[in-house]
Motif scaffolding. Structure first.
Motif, PDB file in Angstrom:
ATOM      1  N   ASP A   1       7.801   1.689  39.506  1.00 28.10           N
ATOM      2  CA  ASP A   1       7.881   1.368  38.080  1.00 28.10           C
ATOM      3  C   ASP A   1       6.530   1.576  37.381  1.00 28.10           C
ATOM      4  OD1 ASP A   1       9.177   0.588  35.734  1.00 28.10           O
ATOM      5  OD2 ASP A   1       8.587  -1.503  35.994  1.00 28.10           O
ATOM      6  N   VAL A   2       5.932   2.731  37.606  1.00 32.98           N
ATOM      7  CA  VAL A   2       4.634   3.054  36.998  1.00 32.98           C
ATOM      8  C   VAL A   2       4.861   3.444  35.543  1.00 32.98           C
ATOM      9  CG1 VAL A   2       2.682   4.647  37.060  1.00 32.98           C
ATOM     10  CG2 VAL A   2       3.612   3.745  39.198  1.00 32.98           C
ATOM     11  N   GLN A   3       4.201   2.742  34.640  1.00 35.99           N
ATOM     12  CA  GLN A   3       4.367   2.973  33.212  1.00 35.99           C
ATOM     13  C   GLN A   3       3.241   3.795  32.593  1.00 35.99           C
ATOM     14  OE1 GLN A   3       7.192   2.160  31.563  1.00 35.99           O
ATOM     15  NE2 GLN A   3       7.830   1.720  33.656  1.00 35.99           N
ATOM     16  N   VAL A   4       2.058   3.728  33.199  1.00 39.39           N
ATOM     17  CA  VAL A   4       0.898   4.440  32.658  1.00 39.39           C
ATOM     18  C   VAL A   4       0.205   5.168  33.797  1.00 39.39           C
ATOM     19  CG1 VAL A   4      -1.303   4.227  31.440  1.00 39.39           C
ATOM     20  CG2 VAL A   4       0.568   2.671  30.882  1.00 39.39           C
ATOM     21  N   VAL A   5      -0.089   6.437  33.582  1.00 40.53           N
ATOM     22  CA  VAL A   5      -0.833   7.239  34.556  1.00 40.53           C
ATOM     23  C   VAL A   5      -2.168   7.593  33.920  1.00 40.53           C
ATOM     24  CG1 VAL A   5      -0.923   9.425  35.817  1.00 40.53           C
ATOM     25  CG2 VAL A   5       1.245   8.191  35.593  1.00 40.53           C
ATOM     26  N   LEU A   6      -3.252   7.265  34.610  1.00 42.17           N
ATOM     27  CA  LEU A   6      -4.589   7.645  34.149  1.00 42.17           C
ATOM     28  C   LEU A   6      -5.104   8.744  35.058  1.00 42.17           C
ATOM     29  CD1 LEU A   6      -4.390   4.363  33.649  1.00 42.17           C
ATOM     30  CD2 LEU A   6      -6.708   4.735  32.898  1.00 42.17           C
ATOM     31  N   HIS A   7      -5.361   9.892  34.490  1.00 37.03           N
ATOM     32  CA  HIS A   7      -5.912  11.009  35.266  1.00 37.03           C
ATOM     33  C   HIS A   7      -7.424  11.002  35.031  1.00 37.03           C
ATOM     34  CE1 HIS A   7      -6.486  14.774  37.209  1.00 37.03           C
ATOM     35  NE2 HIS A   7      -6.715  15.434  36.094  1.00 37.03           N
ATOM     36  N   LEU A   8      -8.169  10.398  35.960  1.00 38.43           N
ATOM     37  CA  LEU A   8      -9.612  10.213  35.776  1.00 38.43           C
ATOM     38  C   LEU A   8     -10.441  11.204  36.576  1.00 38.43           C
ATOM     39  CD1 LEU A   8      -9.674   6.312  35.934  1.00 38.43           C
ATOM     40  CD2 LEU A   8      -9.671   7.772  33.906  1.00 38.43           C
ATOM     41  N   ALA A   9      -9.812  11.941  37.470  1.00 44.27           N
ATOM     42  CA  ALA A   9     -10.567  12.864  38.321  1.00 44.27           C
ATOM     43  C   ALA A   9     -10.598  14.250  37.693  1.00 44.27           C
ATOM     44  CB  ALA A   9      -9.927  12.932  39.699  1.00 44.27           C
ATOM     45  N   TYR A  10     -11.343  15.117  38.317  1.00 47.36           N
ATOM     46  CA  TYR A  10     -11.371  16.513  37.914  1.00 47.36           C
ATOM     47  C   TYR A  10     -10.771  17.320  39.042  1.00 47.36           C
ATOM     48  CZ  TYR A  10     -13.044  21.151  36.740  1.00 47.36           C
ATOM     49  OH  TYR A  10     -13.106  22.489  36.463  1.00 47.36           O
TER      50      TYR A  10
ATOM     51  N   THR B   1       7.782   7.704  32.341  1.00 41.46           N
ATOM     52  CA  THR B   1       6.488   7.047  32.170  1.00 41.46           C
ATOM     53  C   THR B   1       6.171   6.987  30.674  1.00 41.46           C
ATOM     54  OG1 THR B   1       5.775   7.922  34.292  1.00 41.46           O
ATOM     55  CG2 THR B   1       4.047   7.211  32.801  1.00 41.46           C
ATOM     56  N   GLU B   2       5.610   5.872  30.232  1.00 46.03           N
ATOM     57  CA  GLU B   2       5.317   5.704  28.800  1.00 46.03           C
ATOM     58  C   GLU B   2       4.141   6.553  28.341  1.00 46.03           C
ATOM     59  OE1 GLU B   2       4.754   1.584  27.896  1.00 46.03           O
ATOM     60  OE2 GLU B   2       6.613   1.011  28.898  1.00 46.03           O
ATOM     61  N   ARG B   3       3.095   6.621  29.171  1.00 50.42           N
ATOM     62  CA  ARG B   3       1.842   7.220  28.728  1.00 50.42           C
ATOM     63  C   ARG B   3       1.143   7.912  29.886  1.00 50.42           C
ATOM     64  NH1 ARG B   3       1.038   2.800  26.310  1.00 50.42           N
ATOM     65  NH2 ARG B   3       1.661   3.295  24.236  1.00 50.42           N
ATOM     66  N   VAL B   4       0.496   9.027  29.601  1.00 54.06           N
ATOM     67  CA  VAL B   4      -0.391   9.681  30.565  1.00 54.06           C
ATOM     68  C   VAL B   4      -1.737   9.831  29.870  1.00 54.06           C
ATOM     69  CG1 VAL B   4      -0.820  11.677  32.028  1.00 54.06           C
ATOM     70  CG2 VAL B   4       1.518  10.920  31.664  1.00 54.06           C
ATOM     71  N   VAL B   5      -2.782   9.267  30.479  1.00 54.64           N
ATOM     72  CA  VAL B   5      -4.115   9.247  29.874  1.00 54.64           C
ATOM     73  C   VAL B   5      -5.006  10.230  30.615  1.00 54.64           C
ATOM     74  CG1 VAL B   5      -6.104   7.795  29.314  1.00 54.64           C
ATOM     75  CG2 VAL B   5      -3.792   6.821  29.281  1.00 54.64           C
ATOM     76  N   PHE B   6      -5.688  11.067  29.854  1.00 54.91           N
ATOM     77  CA  PHE B   6      -6.587  12.067  30.406  1.00 54.91           C
ATOM     78  C   PHE B   6      -8.013  11.781  29.949  1.00 54.91           C
ATOM     79  CE2 PHE B   6      -2.454  14.004  30.038  1.00 54.91           C
ATOM     80  CZ  PHE B   6      -2.303  14.658  31.249  1.00 54.91           C
ATOM     81  N   ALA B   7      -8.943  11.852  30.869  1.00 56.32           N
ATOM     82  CA  ALA B   7     -10.358  11.710  30.515  1.00 56.32           C
ATOM     83  C   ALA B   7     -10.889  13.077  30.127  1.00 56.32           C
ATOM     84  CB  ALA B   7     -11.136  11.155  31.699  1.00 56.32           C
ATOM     85  N   SER B   8     -11.678  13.112  29.090  1.00 55.60           N
ATOM     86  CA  SER B   8     -12.300  14.349  28.647  1.00 55.60           C
ATOM     87  C   SER B   8     -13.766  14.063  28.370  1.00 55.60           C
ATOM     88  CB  SER B   8     -11.590  14.885  27.400  1.00 55.60           C
ATOM     89  OG  SER B   8     -12.062  16.170  27.081  1.00 55.60           O
TER      90      SER B   8
ATOM     91  N   PRO C   1       6.189  11.499  28.164  1.00 51.50           N
ATOM     92  CA  PRO C   1       5.213  10.420  27.944  1.00 51.50           C
ATOM     93  C   PRO C   1       4.243  10.794  26.827  1.00 51.50           C
ATOM     94  CG  PRO C   1       4.687  11.653  29.940  1.00 51.50           C
ATOM     95  CD  PRO C   1       6.002  12.163  29.449  1.00 51.50           C
ATOM     96  N   THR C   2       3.666   9.794  26.208  1.00 47.62           N
ATOM     97  CA  THR C   2       2.682  10.028  25.161  1.00 47.62           C
ATOM     98  C   THR C   2       1.353  10.402  25.808  1.00 47.62           C
ATOM     99  OG1 THR C   2       3.745   8.381  23.788  1.00 47.62           O
ATOM    100  CG2 THR C   2       1.497   8.989  23.189  1.00 47.62           C
ATOM    101  N   PRO C   3       0.838  11.606  25.527  1.00 45.75           N
ATOM    102  CA  PRO C   3      -0.461  11.957  26.098  1.00 45.75           C
ATOM    103  C   PRO C   3      -1.585  11.318  25.289  1.00 45.75           C
ATOM    104  CG  PRO C   3       0.397  13.804  24.842  1.00 45.75           C
ATOM    105  CD  PRO C   3       1.433  12.718  24.788  1.00 45.75           C
ATOM    106  N   VAL C   4      -2.556  10.753  25.972  1.00 47.14           N
ATOM    107  CA  VAL C   4      -3.711  10.131  25.335  1.00 47.14           C
ATOM    108  C   VAL C   4      -4.954  10.759  25.939  1.00 47.14           C
ATOM    109  CG1 VAL C   4      -4.969   7.974  24.970  1.00 47.14           C
ATOM    110  CG2 VAL C   4      -2.477   7.960  25.038  1.00 47.14           C
ATOM    111  N   VAL C   5      -5.884  11.184  25.085  1.00 44.87           N
ATOM    112  CA  VAL C   5      -7.138  11.767  25.570  1.00 44.87           C
ATOM    113  C   VAL C   5      -8.268  10.821  25.198  1.00 44.87           C
ATOM    114  CG1 VAL C   5      -8.762  13.685  25.353  1.00 44.87           C
ATOM    115  CG2 VAL C   5      -6.308  14.131  25.362  1.00 44.87           C
ATOM    116  N   ILE C   6      -9.076  10.469  26.190  1.00 41.09           N
ATOM    117  CA  ILE C   6     -10.255   9.644  25.953  1.00 41.09           C
ATOM    118  C   ILE C   6     -11.469  10.520  26.182  1.00 41.09           C
ATOM    119  CG2 ILE C   6     -11.567   7.642  26.727  1.00 41.09           C
ATOM    120  CD1 ILE C   6      -8.929   6.440  27.682  1.00 41.09           C
ATOM    121  N   ARG C   7     -12.269  10.703  25.140  1.00 45.71           N
ATOM    122  CA  ARG C   7     -13.479  11.516  25.266  1.00 45.71           C
ATOM    123  C   ARG C   7     -14.672  10.605  25.488  1.00 45.71           C
ATOM    124  NH1 ARG C   7     -12.481  15.866  20.479  1.00 45.71           N
ATOM    125  NH2 ARG C   7     -10.903  17.068  21.570  1.00 45.71           N
TER     126      ARG C   7
END
Length: 181
Positions: free
Chosen positions: A51-60, A86-93, A139-145
């Protein structure tokens, strides 16, 4: 990644945090690590069962073809996230994705072209360009710079600041300067 996990556990209502990767990190915080390769292993069942709702992709996505691998991983995470609801996938930039300009860059500033940029920057710029065209059905893509303050190479803004013979502070103010990570 470990700092983000600690923050999520202490300040958000997440009951569990899973770490996914080919190799476990040297220091493993309050996370359940699962050895998977997001580029090739099946992730949909893992997300649904847990039941994963948010995925954070923090690696390269390190590989011999870094920029294309980073884009392929992002595309795969969005596809898997849509299948698993999944509700959200977060990408680090990073702030280095912005195209050069004479003024300050705002969030809507154009990203630099991937051609000629270092692999990591090219990959992140390609991911951001891809996310702009994502459909609303997944899922809603979110980018964190994040700002490039300290990095593996010399020449970062903080390096220049720390190499000065003295630091300037406003008159009448506390001369103490704090650097926060």
């Amino acid at each position: 990644g470990q700092a983000v996990v600690r923050h999520l556990i202490h300040h958000n209502p997440f009951s569990r945090v899973f770490g996914l990767g080919r190799r476990p990190p040297k220091v493993l915080g309050p996370v359940r690590f699962l050895p998977v390769d997001p580029r090739s292993d099946e992730l949909t069942d893992l997300l649904v069962v847990n039941d994963v709702q948010v995925v954070l992709h923090l690696a390269y996505a390190l590989s011999t073809d870094g920029a294309k691998a980073e884009l392929a991983v992002a595309q795969r995470l969005m596809e898997v996230g849509a299948l698993a609801s999944t509700e959200r996938v977060v990408f680090a930039s990073c702030d280095r994705v912005y195209a050069r300009s004479d003024g300050l860059c705002m969030e809507r500033a154009p990203c630099r072209k991937a051609a000629g940029a270092p692999d990591e920057v090219a990959g992140k710029a390609a991911v951001e360009a891809e996310l702009r065209g994502c459909s609303s059905s997944g899922p809603t893509p979110v980018v964190i710079r994040t700002a490039n303050i300290i990095g593996p190479t010399a020449g970062a803004p903080l390096d220049a600041l720390l190499s000065l013979p003295f630091l300037i502070a406003p008159r009448g103010q506390d001369p103490l300067v704090q650097f926060l990570h």
